[in-house]
Design a protein around this motif. Sequence first.
Motif, short mmCIF file in Angstrom:
data_model
loop_
_atom_site.label_atom_id
_atom_site.label_comp_id
_atom_site.label_asym_id
_atom_site.label_seq_id
_atom_site.Cartn_x
_atom_site.Cartn_y
_atom_site.Cartn_z
N HIS A 43 -2.88 0.07 -0.54
CA HIS A 43 -2.03 1.09 0.30
C HIS A 43 -1.52 1.86 -1.02
CE1 HIS A 43 1.32 -0.43 1.01
NE2 HIS A 43 2.24 0.40 1.13
N ASP B 149 1.40 4.65 -1.46
CA ASP B 149 2.80 5.05 -0.27
C ASP B 149 2.34 6.76 -0.53
OD1 ASP B 149 3.79 2.63 -0.22
OD2 ASP B 149 5.71 3.52 -1.46
N HIS C 91 -0.41 -0.67 -4.26
CA HIS C 91 0.31 -1.99 -4.24
C HIS C 91 -0.06 -2.79 -2.78
CE1 HIS C 91 2.92 1.08 -2.93
NE2 HIS C 91 3.48 0.17 -1.52
FE LIG Z 1 4.06 0.89 -0.28
#
Ligand SMILES: [Fe+2]
Length: 136
Positions: A12, A14, A69
């Motif tokens: 994903h 952030d 990540h």
């Molecule tokens: Fe994250």
Amino acid sequence: MNKESNQGLVPHTDKSSLTILCQNEVQGLEVLSKQGKWIPLNIPRGVFVVIVGDVLKAWSNGRLHAVTHRVMMRGDKDRYSIGFFAVPKEEMEIEVPHELVDEQHPLLYHPFKYGQYFYYYASTLREDALQVFAGV
Ligand SMILES: [Fe+2]
Ligand SMILES: O=C(O)CCC(=O)C(=O)O
């Protein structure tokens, strides 16, 4: 062994502006290189990891990279990670400053309200949410 069972956190970006992470000595965080390769990080004890989120990517007109990540778990030691997620207020308008737009750097994102973007992401869970929601 089933590879999927090692996945601690799915890939994903952030949805924050900026994320600061601090973890114990058990590793697992991996970042996706622009060549599409997963790179495991070896984060020394006491070191903070700073991750650019979708908001800073959009606000910087793509100059700052919101890295994809994930967390992979190996071994049987417990891993602890604490995160600080800086997020704008819902009504905050995310708009690329005109100084960051020129012929070499065309506008990549329309202005958007953070709350509306987050709602779109939460209701679709699309990983390309920023591009679909705000991309020019
Ligand atoms: Fe994250
Ligand atoms: O567990 C970690 O260190 C990463 C957590 C993370 O990427 C997140 O919560 O968005």
